[in-house]
Design a protein around this motif. Structure first.
Motif, PDB file in Angstrom:
ATOM      1  N   SER A  31      66.005  38.653  56.156  1.00 24.36           N
ATOM      2  CA  SER A  31      67.434  38.917  56.214  1.00 24.36           C
ATOM      3  C   SER A  31      68.197  37.795  56.899  1.00 24.36           C
ATOM      4  N   HIS A  32      67.506  36.727  57.194  1.00 19.10           N
ATOM      5  CA  HIS A  32      68.199  35.618  57.834  1.00 19.10           C
ATOM      6  C   HIS A  32      69.258  35.036  56.892  1.00 19.10           C
ATOM      7  N   HIS A  33      68.876  35.019  55.627  1.00 18.18           N
ATOM      8  CA  HIS A  33      69.750  34.506  54.583  1.00 18.18           C
ATOM      9  C   HIS A  33      71.106  35.206  54.617  1.00 18.18           C
ATOM     10  N   THR A  34      71.028  36.534  54.577  1.00 15.11           N
ATOM     11  CA  THR A  34      72.253  37.328  54.560  1.00 15.11           C
ATOM     12  C   THR A  34      73.032  37.141  55.848  1.00 15.11           C
ATOM     13  N   THR A  35      72.333  37.142  56.938  1.00 16.33           N
ATOM     14  CA  THR A  35      72.981  36.978  58.239  1.00 16.33           C
ATOM     15  C   THR A  35      73.698  35.646  58.312  1.00 16.33           C
ATOM     16  N   THR A  36      73.031  34.607  57.849  1.00 18.98           N
ATOM     17  CA  THR A  36      73.624  33.275  57.898  1.00 18.98           C
ATOM     18  C   THR A  36      74.906  33.223  57.089  1.00 18.98           C
ATOM     19  N   VAL A  37      74.863  33.813  55.929  1.00 15.01           N
ATOM     20  CA  VAL A  37      76.046  33.811  55.072  1.00 15.01           C
ATOM     21  C   VAL A  37      77.180  34.569  55.759  1.00 15.01           C
ATOM     22  N   LYS A  38      76.840  35.713  56.314  1.00 10.80           N
ATOM     23  CA  LYS A  38      77.891  36.509  56.970  1.00 10.80           C
ATOM     24  C   LYS A  38      78.450  35.770  58.177  1.00 10.80           C
ATOM     25  N   ASP A  39      77.571  35.113  58.907  1.00 19.05           N
ATOM     26  CA  ASP A  39      78.027  34.327  60.057  1.00 19.05           C
ATOM     27  C   ASP A  39      79.008  33.249  59.622  1.00 19.05           C
ATOM     28  N   ALA A  40      78.651  32.582  58.550  1.00 18.04           N
ATOM     29  CA  ALA A  40      79.512  31.490  58.083  1.00 18.04           C
ATOM     30  C   ALA A  40      80.861  32.030  57.618  1.00 18.04           C
ATOM     31  N   ILE A  41      80.825  33.161  56.928  1.00 17.56           N
ATOM     32  CA  ILE A  41      82.089  33.765  56.463  1.00 17.56           C
ATOM     33  C   ILE A  41      82.956  34.155  57.654  1.00 17.56           C
ATOM     34  N   ARG A  42      82.291  34.728  58.655  1.00 13.97           N
ATOM     35  CA  ARG A  42      83.021  35.139  59.856  1.00 13.97           C
ATOM     36  C   ARG A  42      83.589  33.905  60.561  1.00 13.97           C
ATOM     37  N   ALA A  43      82.821  32.844  60.598  1.00 18.69           N
ATOM     38  CA  ALA A  43      83.241  31.641  61.302  1.00 18.69           C
ATOM     39  C   ALA A  43      84.508  31.044  60.706  1.00 18.69           C
ATOM     40  N   VAL A  44      84.654  31.150  59.414  1.00 20.07           N
ATOM     41  CA  VAL A  44      85.834  30.544  58.782  1.00 20.07           C
ATOM     42  C   VAL A  44      86.909  31.591  58.486  1.00 20.07           C
ATOM     43  N   ASN A  45      86.676  32.792  58.994  1.00 24.65           N
ATOM     44  CA  ASN A  45      87.693  33.854  58.883  1.00 24.65           C
ATOM     45  C   ASN A  45      87.991  34.220  57.425  1.00 24.65           C
ATOM     46  N   LEU A  46      86.916  34.397  56.675  1.00 24.12           N
ATOM     47  CA  LEU A  46      87.092  34.753  55.267  1.00 24.12           C
ATOM     48  C   LEU A  46      86.492  36.125  54.948  1.00 24.12           C
ATOM     49  N   GLU A  47      86.345  36.970  55.977  1.00 28.34           N
ATOM     50  CA  GLU A  47      85.715  38.271  55.730  1.00 28.34           C
ATOM     51  C   GLU A  47      86.456  39.063  54.656  1.00 28.34           C
ATOM     52  N   LYS A  48      87.777  38.968  54.688  1.00 33.72           N
ATOM     53  CA  LYS A  48      88.559  39.756  53.717  1.00 33.72           C
ATOM     54  C   LYS A  48      88.389  39.232  52.294  1.00 33.72           C
ATOM     55  N   ILE A  82      84.156  24.589  54.192  1.00 31.52           N
ATOM     56  CA  ILE A  82      83.687  24.445  55.587  1.00 31.52           C
ATOM     57  C   ILE A  82      82.536  25.414  55.835  1.00 31.52           C
ATOM     58  N   ALA A  83      82.671  26.622  55.315  1.00 31.13           N
ATOM     59  CA  ALA A  83      81.634  27.628  55.535  1.00 31.13           C
ATOM     60  C   ALA A  83      80.293  27.161  54.989  1.00 31.13           C
ATOM     61  N   GLN A  84      80.310  26.547  53.789  1.00 28.65           N
ATOM     62  CA  GLN A  84      79.035  26.099  53.236  1.00 28.65           C
ATOM     63  C   GLN A  84      78.429  24.991  54.087  1.00 28.65           C
ATOM     64  N   ALA A  85      79.297  24.191  54.714  1.00 27.21           N
ATOM     65  CA  ALA A  85      78.760  23.136  55.580  1.00 27.21           C
ATOM     66  C   ALA A  85      78.127  23.728  56.837  1.00 27.21           C
ATOM     67  N   LEU A  86      78.672  24.848  57.272  1.00 20.51           N
ATOM     68  CA  LEU A  86      78.167  25.463  58.509  1.00 20.51           C
ATOM     69  C   LEU A  86      76.913  26.297  58.288  1.00 20.51           C
ATOM     70  N   LEU A  87      76.599  26.564  57.027  1.00 23.84           N
ATOM     71  CA  LEU A  87      75.469  27.453  56.716  1.00 23.84           C
ATOM     72  C   LEU A  87      74.189  26.985  57.384  1.00 23.84           C
ATOM     73  N   GLY A  88      73.519  27.898  58.024  1.00 25.34           N
ATOM     74  CA  GLY A  88      72.214  27.582  58.596  1.00 25.34           C
ATOM     75  C   GLY A  88      72.279  26.754  59.859  1.00 25.34           C
ATOM     76  N   SER A  89      73.473  26.622  60.408  1.00 19.51           N
ATOM     77  CA  SER A  89      73.629  25.865  61.645  1.00 19.51           C
ATOM     78  C   SER A  89      72.922  24.519  61.587  1.00 19.51           C
ATOM     79  N   PRO A  90      73.373  23.638  60.733  1.00 22.12           N
ATOM     80  CA  PRO A  90      72.674  22.355  60.567  1.00 22.12           C
ATOM     81  C   PRO A  90      72.764  21.495  61.825  1.00 22.12           C
ATOM     82  N   ASP A  91      71.771  20.652  61.979  1.00 20.71           N
ATOM     83  CA  ASP A  91      71.738  19.775  63.152  1.00 20.71           C
ATOM     84  C   ASP A  91      72.774  18.666  63.059  1.00 20.71           C
TER      85      ASP A  91
END
Lengths: 336, 829
Positions: free
Chosen positions: A132-149, A168-177
Motif C-alpha cells: 500500500s505504499h504506492h497508494t499512500t505515496t500518491v495520496k501524500d503527493a496529492i495532499r502536498a499540492v492541495n489537489l484532494e478535491k 509538481i505532485a508527480q515530481a514529489l512522488l516517492g520523496s525523491p532524493d
C-alpha cells in the motif's frame, strides 16, 4: 546525494554552445536556486542532470559514479518538473500519479520519506512497508499540492494552475532524493506560490532540490545556495547573502530629471516589465555604465533604481536586494 | 483469523503496538510487518497462516486494499505493463480501435473474401478471420503510431523519460499495445463464436475456430504493431510511419497476396475443410506468421536501439545504446539472430517444393526405360505420424537385372522426403537426389548391382511438400488423425524407368506406355493408422486388417498395381448404393453425416449413375462391379480412375445442397466427376497434347450440362442449365477471343516466362472447359439435336479400341458427327 559536475561543455547538433566548461558541486541537503536570463543554459544544465542529454565533454558524477552508469539509479531517485510538459488528459489526477509512481518503480522500491508528512518518517510502517505504499505515496503527493478535491477529476478538466500542481505532485512522488524544478510556480496564484515555496523548503531538509525560476522572491526566502548563469557559464555560486554582499555599494536611486540634467549622459531608456530582465541599453555616465533596474512614477517625477560599478553623484546609495545583486551581476557581464 | 490476532498481540513488541492500533487498517499493517519482519521476530510461523492467504483477506474490512497492496508489490516491469495497459484502455481511441476490430470479421462475410472455396468453414470462418486480421492489423497499426507519437506530441515524454529509460518505456508501450490486441482478440473470438457456429451449422468445429482466429487474425495484430512501431521508432514521424506501414500492408494485400510467404497481413488461405482437419494450412500460415514475427521483432529491436536519446540523432542514439554497456550487446545480437532465423525459416520452409513452374516440361516422363531390367513386385510399409503430419516408410522392390551390368534406376519422390537408407540385396547402394523438381517430385537415382535378382529397399520419410505452383492453395497433403491423402510419390518412391512385367520395350519411355499396360506393376501396401481411421485405396482394392497394435493403431494391407498409387484414409462413413448395375461405395466424412442424409445424397448418386449408364452404356472401368465414390477434403476439383472417383467436399456443403435453384441434386462437380467414369479416364484422350482444346473435359462438361438439364426438369432447370453452363461458356469464349494476348500473341512472348505460363494456363483452361463444350453443343445442333448426339456419343463410348492407339481424338469425334473443324468454328465473322 552528491553531484559533481566537472568541466562540462554542451554543444547542440546545430552548433549552439549551451554550456562552456562548467564545473559545479552540489550536495544534499540543500535547496539550490538557479538563476539566469533566457538562454543562459539553465534548462540545458537541468536536462544534463536528469540524463535527458549527455555532455559534449566533461563528466557528471552522481555519488562518485559517472552519469551514464548511474542513470538508472539517478532516475530512481529523481523528481523532475520540466518547464514545458504534458499530461495524459484522459486520466484522473490520481490515476496519472499512480501511473507515474509505477513508472518510477515506487511500489517496489519503497521510500525513505514523504514531502508532506515528515511526521511519518520515523514510523515503522513507512520505513518498512511496501504494501500500500504506492497508494499512500500518491495520496501524500496529492495532499502536498492541495489537489484532494480534484483527485478524481480528469486532467483534461483541470485549470492551468491545477495542471502545474499535478506536475509538481508527480515530481514529489516517492520523496525523491533529488528534485529538479524548472519554473515550478508558473501559473500559480500568490497564495499557492508561498505554499509551494514552503513545501520546497521543507523538502530540502533532507535532500537536494534544484530550483530554477525567474521569480527572485521564490529563491530569496528559501534557497541556501544560489547559482547564477549566463551564456553557458556560472557567474556566481554561493549563498544569497554573499550575492547581496557583492552588490553592496553598487545600487542607488535617483530622480530621472536629475540624470537628464546631467549633460554627460544620454536620455535614460525604459526597462522592460520583467523585473529580472535588465535593460540592454546601459546609461553612460562619465564613462561609467548605469543599469536601471526599476523606474517608478511618483508625484515628484520618475524615481529610478540602478546598479553600477561606480554610482554617479546624483544617485543615492541603497541597500541592495537579491534582485539588485542578481541584476548587478548580470549587468557586469553585459558591460564586459 | 481470531487466533492470528491473538498471537499477533502477544508477540508484538510494546513500541510497535501503537502502529497497529492506530492504523486505519490493522490487518494491512500487520501484513506489512509480516513481510518485513526481522529474522526470528516470531516463533509461530507454522501456526499462523501468512496474510497473503485468501482467508486472511476474507474477513478483513479492508481486504481489497490489502490485496491491492500485494498487487502493487509486483515486479516493476509487470506493474509498468499493467499500468500502461490500463492507461491505454482509458483512451477513447483504443476503444474505437477495439470496437472496429470487433466488427471487422463482418467484412469477411460481405466485402473481403480472399478464400475462394465455398465450404462453410471457408465462407463463415476463414474469410471473417482473414478480414479481421487485415482490418484489425491496420487499425492496431494506426493506434500504435498514434500512441507512440502522442507521448512526444503532448510533451508527456519529458516526464516519462525522466522517470524511466525511453527504451524501457518503448518496450512497455509495445507490450501494452500487444496486451490490448490480445484482449481484443479474446473479445472478437467470444463475440463471433456463437455467430460462426450458427452460420456453419452442424459441421462447425471448435478447434478450427480457435486456430483460425488465432493464426489468421490474431497474429496479424502483433505483426502490425511491430511494423508500425518499428517505422515510428526509426523515423520519429507519424506521417512517415503511416506511409511506410501503408506501403508494407499494401504490398501484402496486392502484389504479395498470392505469395504465401510474403503476404504477412493476409495469409494465403483458399479453403478450410468442413469435414476434415485443416492442420496443414494452419501450420503453413503459422509458419509464415512466425517467420514474419521473427523478422519484425528483429527489426523492432534495431529500431528500439535507435530510439532517440540524449538529444542525439538516429545513429548517435544507436551507437550510444551499443556503447554504453558491453553487456547490452545481447540486444543487437538478439536482433541479428532473429533476422537470421527468420531468413532461414523463409528459405528453408518445409511446405512447398521447388518444382519447375513450367508445366509443359515433363523430363521425368521422358526418361527411357532401362534395357534388361524388369519389375516383379513392390512392397510398401507406410507409417504416417498423424500428430506431426509426417510419413515414414519403406519400399521394397523386387527386380530382375538381366543386363549383367550395373543399372541406374530413376524414382520420383516427394521433395519433402529424406532418403535415410537404400540397400540392394542387403548392401548399401549408392544413390543421389537431384535438385531438379517437376510436378512435385524430385529425381532419386539408385545404382543397382549387376546381379540377376535384385531386392531394393528404400527407407524414406519426412514432411511431404506440395507443388510450388499450388503454393497459394495449400492443404492438399493434409495428414492428421482425421484425414490423410497419400498420392503416388508421397506414398512411396515412384519407379519411372523400368517397364511393367511382360513389357520389355526398347527405346520407349513411361509416356509411351498406356496406363492399361502399367497394370502388371504388382504392389502390396501396408499402412498403420489410428484405429478410428477408415482406409480407402483409390483403386478397386479392398483393404484387410492385418494387425491390431497395442498402441491403438491398426495395420492394414491391400493389393494394388501401378508405380504410384493413391490412398485416402480418415474418419469416414461408407454407404453402399446399387446403381447402373454397380455397387457404388459412397464414402463421406463423419462430420457430414447429418447433412448428407438430409440431402438424400445417396439417391442423387443413384440417379446420376443410372442416367449415364442408360445413355452411354455401362462403365467399362467398374472394377469387380464396384465403384468407390470418395468425398475428399476440399481440393478444388476431383479425379477418377479405374474403380474410384473423387468428389470434392465443396459440392456437399450444406449451403450448396440446400440451394433451391439447383433442385435436389447435390452439386454438379459430383456429376462432373462421375461423368469422368464415362469420359475422361487417362486412356481415352492423348495426354501429350497439353495445349489442345480437345481433352476429357470437353465431353465431360457437355455431358454434365445435359444431365443437369434433364435432372432439374425441363421448365425450371433448362433455364438454370442455360444460365449456368451455356451462357458462361459463351461469356468465357467471348472474353477469350477479346483477350489482348490472344489477339496479340507477340506481346505474350515478350512477357517474363512465369507470366507467360500463368496466362497460357488460364487460356488453355478456357479452351478446354468452355470452348470445347460450346463446340460440342454446336455439333449437337448441326447433327439434329440431343438424341442424335446421344447416339453418336454412345457409339464412341462403346467403339472398338485400337490398343496401339486407344485414344479418342477430335477427328474421331468430327467423323462420327459428319462435320468438319471449320463448321464448329466459334469465331465471329
Amino acid at each position: 546525494m552528491e553531484i559533481n559536475i566537472k568541466n562540462v561543455s554542451m554543444t547542440y547538433p546545430n552548433g549552439k554552445q549551451a554550456l562552456k566548461n562548467l564545473s559545479l558541486w552540489l550536495r544534499s541537503p540543500s535547496l539550490v536556486g538557479l538563476l539566469g536570463p533566457n538562454g543562459a543554459g539553465k534548462s540545458t544544465l537541468m536536462k544534463l542532470l536528469s540524463a535527458a542529454l549527455l555532455p559534449t565533454s566533461g563528466v557528471i558524477e552522481i555519488n562518485g559514479q559517472p552519469l551514464p552508469q548511474a542513470e538508472k539509479s539517478l532516475k530512481a531517485r529523481l523528481g523532475y518538473l520540466p518547464q514545458d510538459f504534458g499530461l495524459f488528459d484522459e486520466l484522473t489526477v490520481e490515476q496519472f500519479l499512480e501511473y507515474m509512481a509505477t513508472l518510477k518503480g515506487i511500489s517496489s522500491r519503497g521510500s525513505t520519506s514523504s514531502p508532506s508528512s515528515a511526521a511519518s518518517h520515523n514510523t515503522f510502517a513507512s520505513r518498512h512497508s511496501t504494501m500500500s505504499h504506492h497508494t499512500t505515496t500518491v495520496k501524500d503527493a496529492i495532499r502536498a499540492v492541495n489537489l484532494e478535491k480534484n483527485a478524481k477529476s480528469r486532467i483534461r478538466t483541470l485549470s492551468g494552475g491545477q495542471r502545474q500542481r499535478t506536475g509538481i505532485a508527480q515530481a514529489l512522488l516517492g520523496s525523491p532524493d533529488f528534485l529538479i524544478l524548472d519554473e515550478p510556480t508558473v501559473g500559480l496564484d500568490p497564495e499557492e506560490r508561498i505554499r509551494f515555496r514552503n513545501l520546497f523548503s521543507r523538502a530540502a531538509q533532507d535532500r537536494l532540490v534544484l530550483l530554477s525560476t525567474h521569480i527572485i522572491e521564490d529563491v530569496q526566502s528559501v534557497c541556501n545556495q544560489l547559482i547564477v548563469m549566463n551564456h553557458g557559464k556560472i557567474l556566481f555560486s554561493g549563498t544569497p547573502e554573499e550575492l547581496i554582499q557583492s552588490a553592496s555599494g553598487h545600487v542607488g536611486v535617483f530622480w530621472e530629471k536629475e540624470a537628464q540634467n546631467n549633460h554627460t549622459a544620454p536620455r535614460p531608456l525604459c526597462i522592460t516589465e520583467q523585473p529580472l530582465h535588465v535593460t540592454n541599453q546601459p546609461l553612460h555616465v562619465t564613462n561609467q555604465t548605469l543599469h536601471i533596474t526599476a523606474r517608478i512614477n511618483t508625484a515628484n517625477g520618475v524615481r529610478c533604481r540602478a546598479v553600477a560599478d561606480t554610482l554617479p553623484p546624483f544617485a543615492q546609495p541603497e541597500e541592495p536586494s537579491l534582485e539588485d545583486a542578481y541584476l548587478y551581476l548580470i549587468s557586469r557581464e553585459v558591460t564586459q | 483469523m481470531k487466533s492470528v490476532r491473538l498471537l499477533t498481540l502477544k508477540i508484538l513488541p510494546p513500541n510497535r503496538r501503537h502502529v497497529f492500533r492506530d492504523a486505519p487498517c490493522a490487518r494491512q499493517t500487520f501484513a506489512d510487518w509480516w513481510y518485513t519482519r526481522p529474522p526470528g521476530a516470531c516463533r509461530f510461523t507454522l501456526k499462523v497462516p501468512p496474510p497473503n492467504r485468501r482467508h486472511a483477506f476474507r474477513d478483513a474490512p479492508c481486504a481489497r486494499q490489502t490485496f491491492m497492496g500485494r498487487w502493487n508489490a509486483c515486479p516493476p516491469g509487470a506493474c509498468r505493463f499493467t499500468l500502461e495497459l490500463r492507461r491505454l484502455l482509458q483512451s477513447p481511441l483504443t476503444w474505437l480501435t477495439i470496437f472496429l476490430t470487433l466488427l471487422s470479421p463482418l467484412a469477411g462475410l460481405y466485402i473481403y473474401q480472399p478464400a475462394s472455396a465455398s465450404t462453410m468453414h471457408t465462407m463463415y470462418l476463414a474469410n471473417p478471420a482473414l478480414a479481421g486480421g487485415a482490418a484489425g492489423g491496420i487499425l492496431f497499426a494506426l493506434l500504435t503510431v498514434y500512441e507512440l507519437d502522442r507521448a512526444g506530441r503532448s510533451r508527456m515524454d519529458v516526464l516519462v523519460d525522466a522517470a524511466v529509460s525511453p527504451l524501457t518505456m518503448a518496450l512497455v508501450r509495445l507490450l501494452a499495445l500487444a496486451g490490448a490486441a490480445i484482449l481484443t482478440l479474446g473479445a472478437v473470438m467470444a463475440l463471433w463464436l456463437p455467430i460462426t457456429a450458427k452460420l456453419i451449422g452442424s459441421v462447425f468445429h471448435m478447434e478450427d475456430y480457435l486456430l483460425a482466429y488465432v493464426i489468421f487474425m490474431g497474429l496479424a495484430l502483433p505483426l502490425s504493431i511491430l511494423a508500425a512501431a518499428s517505422a515510428f521508432q526509426f523515423t520519429r514521424r507519424a506521417d512517415l510511419s503511416l506511409a511506410i506501414f501503408a506501403a508494407f500492408a499494401g504490398l501484402s494485400l496486392t502484389v504479395w497476396s498470392d505469395r504465401w510467404q510474403l503476404c504477412w497481413l493476409n495469409p494465403c488461405v483458399w479453403a478450410l475443410s468442413d469435414d476434415f482437419s485443416n492442420l496443414r494450412i494452419f501450420r503453413s500460415a503459422a509458419w509464415m506468421r512466425m517467420t514474419w514475427l521473427g523478422a519484425l521483432t528483429g527489426i523492432w529491436i534495431l529500431s528500439w536501439l535507435s530510439i532517440r536519446q540524449y538529444g542525439k540523432g538516429l545513429l548517435g542514439s544507436l551507437s550510444q545504446s551499443l556503447a554504453r554497456n558491453a553487456r547490452l550487446l545481447y540486444r543487437p545480437a538478439a536482433a541479428f539472430l532473429l533476422l537470421v532465423c527468420s531468413g532461414t525459416a523463409f528459405a528453408a520452409q518445409p511446405f512447398v517444393d521447388q518444382s519447375n513452374p513450367d508445366q509443359t516440361v515433363m523430363t521425368f516422363l521422358e526418361i527411357p526405360f532401362l534395357e534388361g531390367v524388369s519389375f516383379l513386385h513392390r512392397s510398401v510399409f507406410v507409417c504416417p505420424d498423424t500428430a506431426a503430419g509426417t510419413v515414414a516408410g519403406k519400399a521394397i522392390f523386387q527386380l530382375q537385372n538381366h543386363s549383367g551390368q550395373t543399372q541406374t534406376l530413376a524414382f520420383g519422390i516427394n521433395p519433402g522426403y529424406k532418403i535415410s537408407s537404400v540397400q540392394a540385396n542387403g548392401r548399401d547402394a549408392s544413390f543421389s537426389v537431384s535438385d531438379d523438381q517437376e510436378y512435385n517430385e524430385s529425381l532419386l537415382q539408385v545404382t543397382i548391382p549387376p546381379a540377376e535378382d535384385i531386392e531394393l529397399s528404400i527407407e524414406y520419410g519426412g514432411f511431404p511438400q506440395e507443388d510450388s505452383s499450388m503454393s497459394a492453395m495449400q492443404g492438399r497433403l493434409e495428414i492428421s488423425d482425421e484425414y490423410l491423402c497419400l498420392e503416388n510419390s508421397v506414398l512411396s518412391p515412384r519407379l519411372m524407368n523400368v517397364p511393367p512385367v511382360n513389357v520389355p520395350l526398347k527405346n520407349v519411355s513411361a509416356k509411351d506406355v498406356p496406363e492399361a499396360e502399367y497394370v502388371p506393376y504388382p504392389t502390396t501396401i501396408e499402412i498403420t493408422l489410428p484405429a478410428h481411421m477408415t482406409v480407402i485405396p483409390f483403386s478397386p482394392s479392398q483393404p484387410e486388417k492385418l494387425a491390431e497394435n497395442t498402441d491403438g493403431t491398426i495395420t492394414w494391407r491391400y493389393e494394388d498395381s501401378g508405380t504410384g498409387g493413391i490412398l485416402y484414409a480418415g474418419d469416414y462413413l461408407r454407404q453402399d448404393i446399387e446403381a447402373g448395375g454397380l455397387t457404388i461405395q459412397l464414402y463421406y466424412g463423419r462430420r457430414h453425416q447429418a447433412v448428407m442424409e438430409a440431402a438424400g445424397a445417396a439417391q442423387a448418386v443413384k440417379a446420376v449413375v443410372d442416367y449415364c449408364t442408360e445413355h452411354y452404356g455401362p462403365l467399362s472401368f467398374g472394377a469387380d462391379g464396384t465403384l468407390k465414390l470418395i468425398q475428399s477434403r476440399v481440393s478444388g476439383g476431383g479425379y477418377a480412375r479405374n474403380g474410384a472417383s473423387l468428389l470434392d467436399e465443396v459440392d456437399f456443403t450444406a449451403a450448396n445442397l440446400d440451394d433451391a435453384g439447383k433442385g435436389t441434386v447435390p452439386g454438379e462437380v459430383m456429376i462432373h466427376e462421375l461423368v469422368h467414369q464415362w469420359w475422361g479416364l487417362a486412356n481415352m484422350f492423348d495426354p501429350a497434347s497439353a495445349n489442345d482444346a480437345w481433352s476429357a473435359e470437353g465431353l465431360t462438361v457437355y455431358t454434365t450440362y445435359r444431365i443437369v438439364k434433364e435432372l432439374y426438369g425441363e421448365d425450371s432447370s433448362s433455364s438454370y442449365a442455360r444460365e449456368n453452363y451455356v451462357k458462361k461458356w459463351l461469356q468465357a469464349v467471348d472474353d477469350y477471343q477479346k483477350n489482348f494476348y490472344v489477339r496479340n500473341p507477340r506481346y505474350l512472348a515478350a512477357l517474363p516466362q512465369k507470366e507467360q505460363l500463368n496466362i497460357s494456363n488460364s487460356l488453355s483452361y478456357v479452351r478446354r472447359y468452355n470452348e470445347m463444350p460450346l463446340k460440342i453443343l454446336k455439333a449437337e445442333q448441326l447433327v439434329g439435336g440431343e438424341e442424335a448426339m446421344d447416339a453418336i456419343l454412345c457409339d464412341l463410348f462403346n467403339r472398338e479400341l485400337d490398343y496401339t492407339y486407344p485414344y479418342l481424338t477430335y477427328s474421331d469425334f468430327l467423323d462420327a458427327c459428319g462435320l468438319t473443324e471449320e463448321e464448329l468454328n466459334l469465331k465471329k465473322n
